[in-house]
Design a protein around this motif. Structure first.
Motif, mmCIF file in Angstrom:
data_model
loop_
_atom_site.group_PDB
_atom_site.id
_atom_site.type_symbol
_atom_site.label_atom_id
_atom_site.label_comp_id
_atom_site.label_asym_id
_atom_site.label_seq_id
_atom_site.Cartn_x
_atom_site.Cartn_y
_atom_site.Cartn_z
ATOM 1 N N GLN A 183 3.621 3.932 2.756
ATOM 2 C CA GLN A 183 2.627 3.378 1.829
ATOM 3 C C GLN A 183 1.285 4.129 1.893
ATOM 4 O O GLN A 183 0.440 3.979 1.016
ATOM 5 N N PRO B 282 0.161 7.917 -1.002
ATOM 6 C CA PRO B 282 -0.805 8.221 -2.073
ATOM 7 C C PRO B 282 -2.194 8.575 -1.535
ATOM 8 O O PRO B 282 -2.884 9.417 -2.111
ATOM 9 N N ASP C 90 -8.906 2.511 -6.018
ATOM 10 C CA ASP C 90 -7.563 2.838 -6.508
ATOM 11 C C ASP C 90 -6.551 2.886 -5.355
ATOM 12 O O ASP C 90 -5.479 2.293 -5.415
ATOM 13 N N THR D 286 -6.043 -0.552 -3.652
ATOM 14 C CA THR D 286 -5.231 -1.431 -4.504
ATOM 15 C C THR D 286 -3.749 -1.058 -4.388
ATOM 16 O O THR D 286 -2.890 -1.921 -4.182
ATOM 17 N N GLY D 287 -3.475 0.244 -4.513
ATOM 18 C CA GLY D 287 -2.095 0.698 -4.406
ATOM 19 C C GLY D 287 -1.489 0.376 -3.052
ATOM 20 O O GLY D 287 -0.349 -0.077 -2.953
ATOM 21 N N VAL E 140 -0.686 -3.351 -2.818
ATOM 22 C CA VAL E 140 0.486 -3.668 -3.648
ATOM 23 C C VAL E 140 1.763 -3.135 -2.991
ATOM 24 O O VAL E 140 2.775 -3.840 -2.883
ATOM 25 N N GLY E 141 1.707 -1.891 -2.530
ATOM 26 C CA GLY E 141 2.881 -1.281 -1.897
ATOM 27 C C GLY E 141 3.326 -2.046 -0.671
ATOM 28 O O GLY E 141 4.524 -2.296 -0.473
ATOM 29 N N ASN F 17 3.177 1.199 -5.479
ATOM 30 C CA ASN F 17 1.904 1.672 -4.934
ATOM 31 C C ASN F 17 1.291 2.753 -5.847
ATOM 32 O O ASN F 17 0.144 2.626 -6.306
ATOM 33 N N TYR F 18 2.079 3.796 -6.158
ATOM 34 C CA TYR F 18 1.583 4.869 -7.038
ATOM 35 C C TYR F 18 1.223 4.316 -8.418
ATOM 36 O O TYR F 18 0.216 4.698 -9.017
ATOM 37 N N ALA G 215 0.286 1.270 -9.156
ATOM 38 C CA ALA G 215 -0.952 0.477 -9.062
ATOM 39 C C ALA G 215 -2.179 1.383 -8.971
ATOM 40 O O ALA G 215 -3.234 1.075 -9.539
ATOM 41 N N VAL G 216 -2.040 2.510 -8.282
ATOM 42 C CA VAL G 216 -3.162 3.460 -8.188
ATOM 43 C C VAL G 216 -3.515 3.976 -9.583
ATOM 44 O O VAL G 216 -4.696 4.024 -9.971
ATOM 45 N N SER H 222 -5.058 1.207 -11.705
ATOM 46 C CA SER H 222 -6.425 0.952 -11.252
ATOM 47 C C SER H 222 -7.373 2.015 -11.784
ATOM 48 O O SER H 222 -8.479 1.705 -12.253
#
Lengths: 514, 71
Positions: A409, A412, A432, A435-436, A439-440, A468-469, A471-472, A475
């Protein structure tokens, strides 16, 4: 044979302790950089061998043959994903290595602190690195117990192997830091390579060629050599992603990149490392396959010891094989101990620099004084993990998987974080990445907690990193000015003002122009 | 000035395709065929894994350049 094993083991342990003493005397001064990165002075050969010995662990020599035993020849995927770990360095290591040399990073978290300057991200990443290292170290301690017990055919019980091995590692590491670890790794790497070469020759001479062993397996367990099905192929690629993205983020591997004397030597070492699995891991798979042919019906935990069973069988067939077999057994022990010492050193550096120093808000020379507590931290960690390792309940492979589910995780943060300078137009902000990451972790750990180990062959960690990616990117799209966001800036507390070198102040502007 | 493998798109696409090819998907649902005593799918995967290994080493040596290298 018994006496020879005792002498070889004793001699090997004595050598490790002497290396610790030499490492101690070679340390020009007691700084974090000298202790944890050998003063950034590791040259090509030692770098190659320490990278090799660190990457090829108890997992490689105990868990991989065990997994091959259980899964069959389809576990040849391990050769692919061990190459993938080195391929995984391609996207981010050139820039990370350059920054590490310029800004004198000590731990992997130092890069994130410098690039994103966000406290929550720093603590979360330090926590992830610490959890994965604890997990990794625990797996090595369990494997060490198996190794001592297996080598002595149970005369040294599992718990005594864990305790004794942990004490030896603690002593030479506390004495010589990274220098002692890298030098012993270099020796262990050579023993490991020689041992693997010998085991191939021994199996071919005493038991049979790979083709002959496949022929035997096709009679007793034909499903173990069948063409992989769709789910296995998906798992193959998923495992490749899991290890290819997660493996390069091993803190102990990243710290070896920081510790390289020259980038040219680092490049050459990584290039050679990309080729090594074709020999080393193919051999390991071959051992597992031989185990299927010789010892059908082993359970999960017993199959983790299949390497030792095969070696013991070789000595039964040909007593003269005892000398090379002893060397192979030492190689197994070397693989485990070299990985355990690297993980312990890395964990100690993170707990000292990223957790204790930042939590206490220490600056400059105050951080340097913490180097005295490194051995104490190492001893405390070993005490706790050693107690757990004495009663192993999990298979080694399961421990390996859990570790990567969360380590991946952070991918990113490193791959996207090295794309741009800090605050450059279009760069990814701390918001960003954080957040990712959240989420991940939620997806991966949520699936894991729900008992999902695989979804159509995909690992929870791989599904998590995909989220994760995504969400990045979402964001960044939603908060296009997000690169100005820096959360609670590091300048308000414990920070990167030193990175193990008292004279160095880390610039806050992130990447210099190319 | 830093050059790095990920800036070379054709190279990275090539690496990605080889990674996909390492999984023996063309053999799904077929009978196991042996070649020189080993399953054909194993030769396939070994070949592409060797190619990935070579490409990775090539990328490290050919596309990773840093002017501050010898400092």
């Amino acid at each position: 044979m018994d006496t020879a094993i005792t002498v070889a083991t004793g001699g090997y342990i004595a050598f490790l302790l002497v290396m610790g003493l030499i490492g101690r005397r070679s340390m020009p001064r007691q700084t974090l950089s000298e202790f944890y990165l050998a003063g950034r002075s590791i040259g090509f050969l030692v770098l190659l061998l320490t990278l090799f010995a660190t990457q090829y662990s108890g997992n490689s020599l105990s868990a991989f043959p065990g997994k091959t035993y259980r899964a069959g020849l389809s576990y040849f995927m391990s050769v692919t994903f061990m190459v993938g770990i080195i391929a995984g360095f391609l996207p981010f290591v050139p820039r990370l290595a350059a920054q590490a040399r310029k800004k004198l990073f000590l731990t992997p978290t130092d890069f994130l602190a410098d690039r994103f300057g966000h406290k929550a991200l720093n603590y979360l990443s330090a926590l992830i690195f610490s959890i994965t290292l604890c997990n990794f170290l625990l797996a090595q301690l369990i494997a060490m117990g198996h190794a001592f017990s297996g080598i002595t055919e149970g005369r040294i019980p599992h718990w005594a192997g864990v305790l004794g091995g942990a004490m030896v590692i603690l002593i030479y590491e506390c004495l010589g830091g990274m220098r002692a670890v890298a030098w012993t790794d270099a020796f262990q790497g050579l023993v490991l390579l020689a041992g693997l070469a010998m085991v191939v020759v021994l199996i071919i001479v005493e038991i049979g060629t790979p083709a002959a062993i496949v022929a035997t397996v096709s009679q007793t367990a034909p499903e173990k050599i069948d063409n992989p099905d769709l789910k296995t192929c998906i798992t193959w690629l998923s495992t490749f992603l899991l290890l290819g993205l997660g493996g390069p983020l091993y803190p102990q591997a990243l710290q070896r990149i920081y510790a390289a004397r020259k980038l040219s030597e680092l490049r050459r070492a990584l290039a050679v490392m990309a080729v090594i699995p074709l020999f080393a891991i193919t051999t390991v798979v071959f051992i597992g396959l031989t185990g299927i042919a010789l010892f059908p019906g082993l359970d999960n935990v017993a199959s983790d010891r299949v390497t030792f069973k095969v070696l013991a069988h070789l000595v039964e067939l040909e007593p003269l094989a005892s000398v090379p077999v002893i060397m192979v057994m030492m190689a197994v022990l070397a693989a485990i101990m070299s990985t355990a010492d690297s993980a312990l050193l890395s964990l100690s550096s993170i707990l000292t620099k990223d957790v204790a120093a930042r939590f206490a808000g220490l600056q400059g020379a105050q951080i340097e004084r913490l180097s005295r507590f490194g051995p104490l931290i190492s001893a405390s960690v070993l005490l706790v993990l050693g107690a757990i390792a004495m009663q192993p309940q999990l298979t080694l492979w399961r421990l390996l998987e859990i570790k990567f589910e969360i380590l991946i995780q952070l991918s990113p943060a490193f791959i996207l974080g090295t794309l741009h300078e800090r605050n450059a137009p279009g760069s990814f902000s701390a918001r960003d990445i954080l957040t990712g990451l959240i989420v991940g972790l939620m997806v991966a750990l949520g699936l894991w907690a729900a008992g999902v180990r695989s979804m159509y062959g995909l690992h929870p960690g791989v599904l998590g990193v995909a989220a994760n990616y995504l969400a990045v990117l979402v964001s960044r799209a939603l908060f296009s000015g997000g690169n100005q966001f820096s959360g609670e800036d590091l300048s308000s507390g414990g920070d990167l003002s030193t990175n193990g070198d008292l004279s160095t102040t880390t610039s806050r502007g992130a990447f210099a122009k190319d | 000035m830093i050059d790095e493998p990920r800036r070379h798109r054709r190279y990275m696409v090539c690496v990605g395709l080889v990674i996909l090819a390492t999984a023996p998907t063309p053999f799904i649902g077929r009978d196991t065929v042996l070649m020189m005593g080993l399953p054909l799918w194993l030769w396939w995967s070994f070949g592409f894994t060797a190619a990935l290994s070579g490409l990775t080493a090539y990328g490290m040596l050919r596309f990773w350049r840093d002017d501050s290298d010898e400092s």
